[in-house]
Design an enzyme around this catalytic site. Structure first.
Site, mmCIF file in Angstrom:
data_model
loop_
_atom_site.group_PDB
_atom_site.id
_atom_site.type_symbol
_atom_site.label_atom_id
_atom_site.label_comp_id
_atom_site.label_asym_id
_atom_site.label_seq_id
_atom_site.Cartn_x
_atom_site.Cartn_y
_atom_site.Cartn_z
ATOM 1 N N HIS A 68 0.827 -1.211 0.000
ATOM 2 C CA HIS A 68 0.000 0.000 0.000
ATOM 3 C C HIS A 68 0.862 1.261 0.000
ATOM 4 O O HIS A 68 0.684 2.147 -0.851
ATOM 5 C CB HIS A 68 -0.917 -0.013 1.226
ATOM 6 C CG HIS A 68 -1.755 1.216 1.383
ATOM 7 N ND1 HIS A 68 -3.067 1.286 0.988
ATOM 8 C CD2 HIS A 68 -1.463 2.449 1.895
ATOM 9 C CE1 HIS A 68 -3.546 2.493 1.236
ATOM 10 N NE2 HIS A 68 -2.581 3.228 1.782
ATOM 11 N N GLU A 69 1.775 1.342 0.943
ATOM 12 C CA GLU A 69 2.579 2.560 1.047
ATOM 13 C C GLU A 69 3.480 2.744 -0.176
ATOM 14 O O GLU A 69 3.755 3.877 -0.586
ATOM 15 C CB GLU A 69 3.407 2.550 2.335
ATOM 16 C CG GLU A 69 2.580 2.613 3.603
ATOM 17 C CD GLU A 69 1.655 3.823 3.654
ATOM 18 O OE1 GLU A 69 1.996 4.887 3.090
ATOM 19 O OE2 GLU A 69 0.571 3.705 4.259
ATOM 20 N N HIS A 96 1.754 4.693 -2.787
ATOM 21 C CA HIS A 96 1.923 6.142 -2.618
ATOM 22 C C HIS A 96 3.274 6.591 -3.181
ATOM 23 O O HIS A 96 3.371 7.628 -3.844
ATOM 24 C CB HIS A 96 1.874 6.508 -1.130
ATOM 25 C CG HIS A 96 0.514 6.500 -0.519
ATOM 26 N ND1 HIS A 96 -0.539 7.230 -1.012
ATOM 27 C CD2 HIS A 96 0.040 5.854 0.591
ATOM 28 C CE1 HIS A 96 -1.601 7.054 -0.249
ATOM 29 N NE2 HIS A 96 -1.285 6.214 0.732
ATOM 30 N N HIS A 121 3.237 6.905 -6.840
ATOM 31 C CA HIS A 121 2.503 8.103 -7.231
ATOM 32 C C HIS A 121 3.429 9.328 -7.215
ATOM 33 O O HIS A 121 3.353 10.198 -8.091
ATOM 34 C CB HIS A 121 1.329 8.300 -6.277
ATOM 35 C CG HIS A 121 0.230 9.164 -6.793
ATOM 36 N ND1 HIS A 121 -0.881 9.485 -6.043
ATOM 37 C CD2 HIS A 121 0.050 9.798 -7.978
ATOM 38 C CE1 HIS A 121 -1.680 10.261 -6.743
ATOM 39 N NE2 HIS A 121 -1.129 10.484 -7.920
#
Length: 674
Positions: A464-465, A468, A471
């Site tokens: 998940h991280e 980020h 992104h």
């Protein structure tokens, strides 16, 4: 200028790769002078913009403002990551001083009438789409900040912003203290039956690190649910651990934050009214992708009823298994028993296959390589801000440099709870910069020489991280304001949630899930059983999340002039009104440790995880329908969405990727709510 000032490492851009901050040269004493220099320099730059006798243009006004504040940006990007990841007493003292100063400086910029007028005077003709968007967003920012208020209104607004900034810092620091103080110390190892040998070694090491001469320390993660509750056999031990978790921030000691939370809610309500909004939730949601507060409630309210019904059914089943009524501290233990007995999945037994380095290099990085063609080289020659932090250089498929990625995975007493991504440097063509991103997690550190074995939830968090981080790394925009994760709060979680889909993707799972001792792959059928079991427990998971999201909204729907005398009574009433007051399913975060909304920038925004999940679930369905883990799919997702930051409307970016608006059906199916 003094020798000390000229030697300050923040006054000039770092000469390290990608302008990685020179952590070896940074001292605590550098921060305050750097902030002072940064404040003064940007105010001088803005004064020059407003005093420019030439007519306002995009270049001499909008782009000039984007270029301003370089020293302040460098200092703030480093300092606030350090404050969260390694908040020593010295750093906390600086944070208390600087937080209100930073709020006042932001007001000095956005309440500057002369600067605002120049923005209004900039002609739109001849601007490219990104420039036109930057001008429009800048004008909106002035309005939202209160530039149209009269002198008395602006004075009160400045007071409110400064006070809220100080209170948020106090809240965050007390939550850190409260979490450390609430860790459960155990002397009798028999009370910890169910913990693995590795878990016990980690707990023993944590006890020594905290100053205990003997015994074991169960440290707390930020959410309510604690991983050890899944395996602890001793019911009283589970009760102690759960009560320690939910009691944080609401005791009688100096870590109590309830009064701070209530005061912040009151002040936010006053500020919202001053700015022309009915409540803080309306003000906070106005710039998001959600069209209104009403739209958020229209999504969450029916989900809450369905989720609570599912959770009650799950509770009945768990009670039948346990032979007694299920309390909050029983849920995870018996839920794991159901998962083992009915689905053949024992999450605790899978940990030997989830070793940190393998999860990272053979899982997280491997998926990014297969999907986007990325390469990773660990740079042990580059120093970070703590010995536990690692640095990787990231390359595109053609060998060109993309940016730097830092991983800070272990918990420590100076790190706030939870997991997050930050940027030390943001990509921007205007500044000629590439991204430097960091992921922070809170994995208990094992004793020296022992492997770091992750829970399945920690594997999910790693993927998940890193979503980020991608992104941020993939950002390809002109201006810092639009870079990477600088998107609406209810869109920012979407790319990170999408990246979770590769955890159980067959090629990825087979590459990283190897037994740390034998190298054997996961037993045949494990992934299929995990997928089959994924709907089990969704009533609990959805209810605990929605309880937190609706509690957040309740705190921020207070009308101006309202005071809350008893925050815990307010919390209980809010959960009851929303229909999610299930004693065995407490909110994921309670008022006493809801750092997201009181100190983390998510005020009236915790709904965004579910709002983003609509896009996420639909995107996962798109990938599966279009060939899955392929370079073509990765390039499409990168070029149409991940690289665009806020340079285009986020929902338009989704349409550019998917070719249509989002469909809610995949989310409802995923959550067992179809």
């Amino acid at each position: 200028m003094t020798e000390e000032a000229t030697s300050n490492p923040f006054l000039a851009a770092s000469t390290l790769p990608c302008q990685l901050p020179d952590f070896a040269a940074i001292r605590d004493a550098d921060y305050l002078p750097a902030f002072e220099a940064g404040f003064a320099a940007q105010l001088a730059e803005i004064a020059a913009i407003t005093a420019n006798p030439k007519p306002a243009t995009f270049g001499n006004t909008v782009a000039a403002l984007e270029r301003s504040g370089a020293v302040l940006t460098r200092a703030a990007n480093v300092f606030f990551n350090i404050a969260a990841a390694h908040g020593t007493p010295a750093i906390q003292e600086i944070e208390q001083q600087i937080a209100p100063r930073l709020a006042a400086h932001a007001d000095a910029v956005l309440l500057n009438a002369g600067l605002h007028q120049r923005f209004l005077n900039v002609p739109v003709d001849g601007l490219d789409p990104e420039q036109a968007r930057l001008l429009d967003e800048g004008r909106k920012a002035f309005t939202r900040a209160g530039v149209g208020l009269d002198a008395a209104g602006q004075e009160r607004l400045r007071e409110l912003n400064g006070e809220l900034s100080s209170l948020g810092t106090q809240y965050s620091q007390r939550v850190l203290q409260g979490g450390n103080d609430a860790a459960v110390h155990v002397e009798d190892v028999s009370e910890l039956d169910g913990l693995s040998r590795d878990d016990l070694a980690t707990a023993a090491a944590a006890a020594r690190a905290a100053g205990h001469a003997s015994g074991y320390l169960l440290t707390l993660i930020l959410p309510t649910a604690q991983p050890a509750l899944e395996v602890l056999v001793n019911r009283d031990m589970r009760r102690r651990l759960h009560l320690a978790s939910v009691g944080r921030g609401s005791g009688t000691d100096s870590s109590n934050v309830l009064g701070l939370a209530a005061t912040m809610a009151t002040l936010r309500a006053e500020r919202a009214a001053l700015l022309g909004h009915g409540c803080e939730a309306e003000r906070a949601i106005e710039p998001q992708t959600a069209p209104s507060l009403e739209a958020v409630h229209a999504m969450l309210t029916p989900l809450a009823g369905a989720a609570a019904r599912n959770a009650r059914v799950e509770a009945e089943k768990l009670g039948a298994v346990a032979g007694h009524a299920i309390e909050a501290w029983d849920w995870a233990f018996y839920s794991e028993q159901v998962r083992r007995d009915e689905f053949g999945v024992d999450l605790a037994a899978l940990r030997p296959w989830f070793e940190l380095d393998s999860v990272l290099e053979n899982g997280v990085f491997y998926a990014a390589s297969r999907l986007y063609g990325l390469g990773f080289t660990e740079r042990t020659d580059l120093a970070a801000y703590h010995p536990d932090v690692r640095v990787w250089e990231v390359f595109n498929e053609d060998g060109s440099a993309l940016g730097l990625f830092l991983g800070d995975y272990y918990t420590r007493g100076t790190k706030r709870g939870g997991a997050w991504m930050n940027s030390f440097v943001e990509q921007s063509a205007l500044e000629g910069t590439s991204a430097v991103a960091v992921n922070n997690l809170n994995i208990p550190k094992p004793p020296a020489g022992e492997p770091t074995l992750l829970t399945y939830d920690e594997v999910v968090t790693c993927f998940h991280e890193f979503g980020h981080a991608l992104h941020g790394l993939f950002s390809d925009v002109g201006y810092p304001k639009f870079s990477g994760t600088n998107v609406p709060r209810d869109f920012v979680e979407y790319p990170s949630q999408v990246n979770e889909m590769w955890i159980l993707w067959p090629e990825v799972l087979a590459n990283y899930a190897r037994h740390h001792k034998t190298g054997e792959p996961l037993p045949d059928g494990t992934a299929e059983r995990l997928r089959a079991a994924s709907l089990w427990g969704q009533g609990f998971a959805t209810t605990e999340y929605l309880a937190a999201a609706l509690l957040d909204l309740a705190w921020h729907e207070l009308p101006a002039g309202t005071t809350v005398e008893d925050p815990l009574a307010f919390e209980a009433a809010a959960l009851a009104a929303a229909g999610v007051d299930l004693p065995a399913v407490p909110p994921r975060y309670r008022t006493g440790y809801f750092n997201h909304i009181f100190a983390g920038g998510y005020a009236a925004g915790y709904y965004s995880y579910m709002w983003s999940e609509v896009l996420d679930a639909d995107t996962v369905a798109w990938f599966k329908a279009n060939g899955g883990l392929s370079r073509a799919n990765g390039d499409r997702f990168r070029s149409t969405l991940l690289s665009r930051g806020f340079s285009v409307d986020p929902l338009q970016a989704f349409r550019d990727f998917a070719g249509r608006d989002a469909d809610t059906a995949p989310l409802l199916a995923r959550r067992g709510l179809a």
